[in-house]
Design a protein around this motif. Structure first.
Motif, PDB file in Angstrom:
ATOM      1  N   VAL A 184     -23.760 -95.049  49.985  1.00 42.99           N
ATOM      2  CA  VAL A 184     -25.059 -94.777  50.597  1.00 42.99           C
ATOM      3  C   VAL A 184     -25.566 -93.392  50.216  1.00 42.99           C
ATOM      4  O   VAL A 184     -26.769 -93.193  49.969  1.00 42.99           O
ATOM      5  CB  VAL A 184     -24.969 -94.911  52.131  1.00 42.99           C
ATOM      6  N   ARG A 185     -24.674 -92.414  50.162  1.00 39.93           N
ATOM      7  CA  ARG A 185     -25.078 -91.046  49.838  1.00 39.93           C
ATOM      8  C   ARG A 185     -25.586 -90.942  48.411  1.00 39.93           C
ATOM      9  O   ARG A 185     -26.546 -90.211  48.125  1.00 39.93           O
ATOM     10  CB  ARG A 185     -23.911 -90.093  50.070  1.00 39.93           C
ATOM     11  N   LEU A 186     -24.945 -91.654  47.506  1.00 34.47           N
ATOM     12  CA  LEU A 186     -25.385 -91.676  46.113  1.00 34.47           C
ATOM     13  C   LEU A 186     -26.775 -92.294  46.001  1.00 34.47           C
ATOM     14  O   LEU A 186     -27.659 -91.752  45.326  1.00 34.47           O
ATOM     15  CB  LEU A 186     -24.382 -92.466  45.268  1.00 34.47           C
ATOM     16  N   ILE A 187     -26.972 -93.425  46.651  1.00 34.72           N
ATOM     17  CA  ILE A 187     -28.266 -94.103  46.599  1.00 34.72           C
ATOM     18  C   ILE A 187     -29.365 -93.221  47.175  1.00 34.72           C
ATOM     19  O   ILE A 187     -30.492 -93.178  46.663  1.00 34.72           O
ATOM     20  CB  ILE A 187     -28.196 -95.451  47.345  1.00 34.72           C
ATOM     21  N   GLU A 188     -29.049 -92.479  48.225  1.00 35.31           N
ATOM     22  CA  GLU A 188     -30.044 -91.596  48.824  1.00 35.31           C
ATOM     23  C   GLU A 188     -30.502 -90.524  47.833  1.00 35.31           C
ATOM     24  O   GLU A 188     -31.663 -90.106  47.851  1.00 35.31           O
ATOM     25  CB  GLU A 188     -29.471 -90.934  50.077  1.00 35.31           C
ATOM     26  N   VAL A 189     -29.609 -90.075  46.964  1.00 35.84           N
ATOM     27  CA  VAL A 189     -29.974 -89.096  45.945  1.00 35.84           C
ATOM     28  C   VAL A 189     -31.046 -89.673  45.021  1.00 35.84           C
ATOM     29  O   VAL A 189     -32.064 -89.029  44.740  1.00 35.84           O
ATOM     30  CB  VAL A 189     -28.740 -88.661  45.130  1.00 35.84           C
ATOM     31  N   TYR A 190     -30.819 -90.888  44.536  1.00 33.68           N
ATOM     32  CA  TYR A 190     -31.794 -91.518  43.646  1.00 33.68           C
ATOM     33  C   TYR A 190     -33.132 -91.736  44.349  1.00 33.68           C
ATOM     34  O   TYR A 190     -34.202 -91.547  43.753  1.00 33.68           O
ATOM     35  CB  TYR A 190     -31.246 -92.844  43.117  1.00 33.68           C
ATOM     36  N   GLN A 191     -33.087 -92.137  45.593  1.00 34.83           N
ATOM     37  CA  GLN A 191     -34.320 -92.335  46.346  1.00 34.83           C
ATOM     38  C   GLN A 191     -35.068 -91.021  46.531  1.00 34.83           C
ATOM     39  O   GLN A 191     -36.298 -90.977  46.420  1.00 34.83           O
ATOM     40  CB  GLN A 191     -34.001 -92.966  47.710  1.00 34.83           C
ATOM     41  N   ALA A 192     -34.336 -89.936  46.794  1.00 35.49           N
ATOM     42  CA  ALA A 192     -34.966 -88.631  46.992  1.00 35.49           C
ATOM     43  C   ALA A 192     -35.595 -88.115  45.703  1.00 35.49           C
ATOM     44  O   ALA A 192     -36.705 -87.565  45.719  1.00 35.49           O
ATOM     45  CB  ALA A 192     -33.939 -87.627  47.521  1.00 35.49           C
ATOM     46  N   ILE A 193     -34.904 -88.287  44.586  1.00 33.23           N
ATOM     47  CA  ILE A 193     -35.454 -87.877  43.291  1.00 33.23           C
ATOM     48  C   ILE A 193     -36.698 -88.705  42.972  1.00 33.23           C
ATOM     49  O   ILE A 193     -37.718 -88.174  42.507  1.00 33.23           O
ATOM     50  CB  ILE A 193     -34.407 -88.031  42.170  1.00 33.23           C
ATOM     51  N   ARG A 194     -36.639 -89.984  43.216  1.00 31.51           N
ATOM     52  CA  ARG A 194     -37.783 -90.861  42.958  1.00 31.51           C
ATOM     53  C   ARG A 194     -38.991 -90.472  43.807  1.00 31.51           C
ATOM     54  O   ARG A 194     -40.119 -90.422  43.314  1.00 31.51           O
ATOM     55  CB  ARG A 194     -37.398 -92.321  43.241  1.00 31.51           C
ATOM     56  N   ASN A 195     -38.751 -90.175  45.080  1.00 30.72           N
ATOM     57  CA  ASN A 195     -39.856 -89.971  46.022  1.00 30.72           C
ATOM     58  C   ASN A 195     -40.432 -88.551  46.006  1.00 30.72           C
ATOM     59  O   ASN A 195     -41.630 -88.366  46.246  1.00 30.72           O
ATOM     60  CB  ASN A 195     -39.398 -90.324  47.438  1.00 30.72           C
ATOM     61  N   ASP A 196     -39.583 -87.539  45.740  1.00 30.80           N
ATOM     62  CA  ASP A 196     -40.075 -86.151  45.745  1.00 30.80           C
ATOM     63  C   ASP A 196     -39.097 -85.255  44.997  1.00 30.80           C
ATOM     64  O   ASP A 196     -38.343 -84.479  45.593  1.00 30.80           O
ATOM     65  CB  ASP A 196     -40.270 -85.649  47.176  1.00 30.80           C
ATOM     66  N   TRP A 197     -39.121 -85.354  43.679  1.00 28.58           N
ATOM     67  CA  TRP A 197     -38.161 -84.625  42.854  1.00 28.58           C
ATOM     68  C   TRP A 197     -38.327 -83.117  42.960  1.00 28.58           C
ATOM     69  O   TRP A 197     -37.350 -82.371  42.830  1.00 28.58           O
ATOM     70  CB  TRP A 197     -38.277 -85.057  41.397  1.00 28.58           C
ATOM     71  N   LYS A 198     -39.547 -82.630  43.198  1.00 33.59           N
ATOM     72  CA  LYS A 198     -39.772 -81.182  43.274  1.00 33.59           C
ATOM     73  C   LYS A 198     -39.014 -80.551  44.439  1.00 33.59           C
ATOM     74  O   LYS A 198     -38.458 -79.458  44.312  1.00 33.59           O
ATOM     75  CB  LYS A 198     -41.267 -80.891  43.400  1.00 33.59           C
ATOM     76  N   LYS A 199     -38.999 -81.218  45.582  1.00 36.52           N
ATOM     77  CA  LYS A 199     -38.282 -80.688  46.736  1.00 36.52           C
ATOM     78  C   LYS A 199     -36.793 -80.577  46.447  1.00 36.52           C
ATOM     79  O   LYS A 199     -36.142 -79.596  46.822  1.00 36.52           O
ATOM     80  CB  LYS A 199     -38.513 -81.571  47.963  1.00 36.52           C
ATOM     81  N   VAL A 200     -36.249 -81.597  45.788  1.00 35.79           N
ATOM     82  CA  VAL A 200     -34.824 -81.583  45.447  1.00 35.79           C
ATOM     83  C   VAL A 200     -34.533 -80.466  44.458  1.00 35.79           C
ATOM     84  O   VAL A 200     -33.558 -79.704  44.616  1.00 35.79           O
ATOM     85  CB  VAL A 200     -34.388 -82.938  44.865  1.00 35.79           C
ATOM     86  N   GLN A 201     -35.366 -80.328  43.447  1.00 37.91           N
ATOM     87  CA  GLN A 201     -35.151 -79.296  42.435  1.00 37.91           C
ATOM     88  C   GLN A 201     -35.241 -77.899  43.031  1.00 37.91           C
ATOM     89  O   GLN A 201     -34.419 -77.021  42.722  1.00 37.91           O
ATOM     90  CB  GLN A 201     -36.176 -79.442  41.310  1.00 37.91           C
ATOM     91  N   ASN A 202     -36.227 -77.665  43.895  1.00 37.09           N
ATOM     92  CA  ASN A 202     -36.362 -76.347  44.526  1.00 37.09           C
ATOM     93  C   ASN A 202     -35.141 -76.002  45.369  1.00 37.09           C
ATOM     94  O   ASN A 202     -34.683 -74.850  45.387  1.00 37.09           O
ATOM     95  CB  ASN A 202     -37.622 -76.310  45.394  1.00 37.09           C
TER      96      ASN A 202
END
Length: 264
Positions: free
Chosen positions: A55-73
């Motif tokens: 589940v944690r891995l899948i959440e990473v892909y969903q977060a990158i898909r939905n708002d990659w800038k927030k993750v990158q920052n």
């Protein structure tokens, strides 16, 4: 595009192997054991169904898909703070938002020992710190990853549920959990802990059903006689050699083999 997550058993080596190719298909690309997603990011399909039980891995892909800038920052922030002490603090810290949990996952993946993912009995990530200190990579392109993932349905599911969606024209790529370190010694006993023999049998049944519905299927699995016997009535089997890098000691890194199962 290369994966942004390192995953044990990942298939970066496979997509660069001249002996490997994907058949043409007109429908969706389906991958039920996503892991690092090397084949998916290499192929960059127009439509895909992706899943994994983590589940944690899948959440990473969903977060990158939905708002990659927030993750990158958030990753830039973690890079500035990185140290041995900070690593262990972050490893035990519970993040409250999706993008901070995703960044935390990527941070730990890139700075832990050998990029492994392992949890203790309480479901807590417990891999020790590794030797690499770089959190932001030169080839990171989270925007591109987001664009590719935007064409995919990404969810945490068992492989049987995901494969049941396959229809005529779809392509299923399967890379179930297994280790090649025990190909010739204790394969069944060791691999039973990570993907049981009952799961292997269930997977074959799902493959047969998907083939009957008109889907195309490619499977990678351990190069072991028990699996060859399981599939020899419905698949052509190729043995592919690769260099194993998973061991922490160079003396134990060696040439190993995996099987590629091709279904007509």
């Amino acid at each position: 595009m290369e994966p942004f997550i390192k995953w044990a058993g990942g298939k970066r080596w496979l997509v660069s192997d001249s002996a490997f190719s994907l058949p043409r298909f007109s429908g969706r690309y389906i991958e039920p054991f996503l892991g690092g997603g090397a084949v998916f990011f290499h192929l960059q399909p127009d439509a895909a169904i992706l899943s994994d039980l983590n589940v944690r891995l899948i959440e990473v892909y969903q977060a990158i898909r939905n708002d990659w800038k927030k993750v990158q920052n958030e990753l830039y922030r973690l890079q500035k703070k990185h140290s041995r002490e900070f690593y262990y603090q972050e490893r035990s810290r519970k993040r409250l938002t999706k993008h901070t949990r995703a960044a935390q996952f990527i941070y730990l993946n890139r700075t832990c020992w050998n990029g492994l993912y392992r949890e203790n009995s309480k479901g807590q990530f417990n891999v020790p710190i590794g030797t690499k200190n770089k959190v932001i990579m030169d080839n990171d392109d989270f925007k591109m990853a987001s664009d590719i993932l935007s064409r995919a349905d990404v969810s945490a599911n068992d492989f049987e549920h995901t494969m049941s969606q396959a229809r005529d024209g779809d392509l299923i790529f399967l890379d179930p959990p297994y280790t090649t370190a025990h190909n010739l010694n204790g394969f069944l006993k060791y691999n039973q802990k990570i993907f049981s023999w009952d799961d292997q049998v269930r997977l074959k049944k799902c493959i047969s059903l998907a083939l009957d519905r008109g889907a195309k299927v490619i499977l990678t699995n351990a190069d072991h006689s028990s699996l060859h016997e399981l599939y020899n009535d419905i698949a052509k089997i190729k043995s592919l050699e690769r260099f194993s890098r998973i061991s922490g000691k160079s003396a134990f890194r060696k040439i190993t083999s995996e099987s590629l199962f091709l279904f007509e």
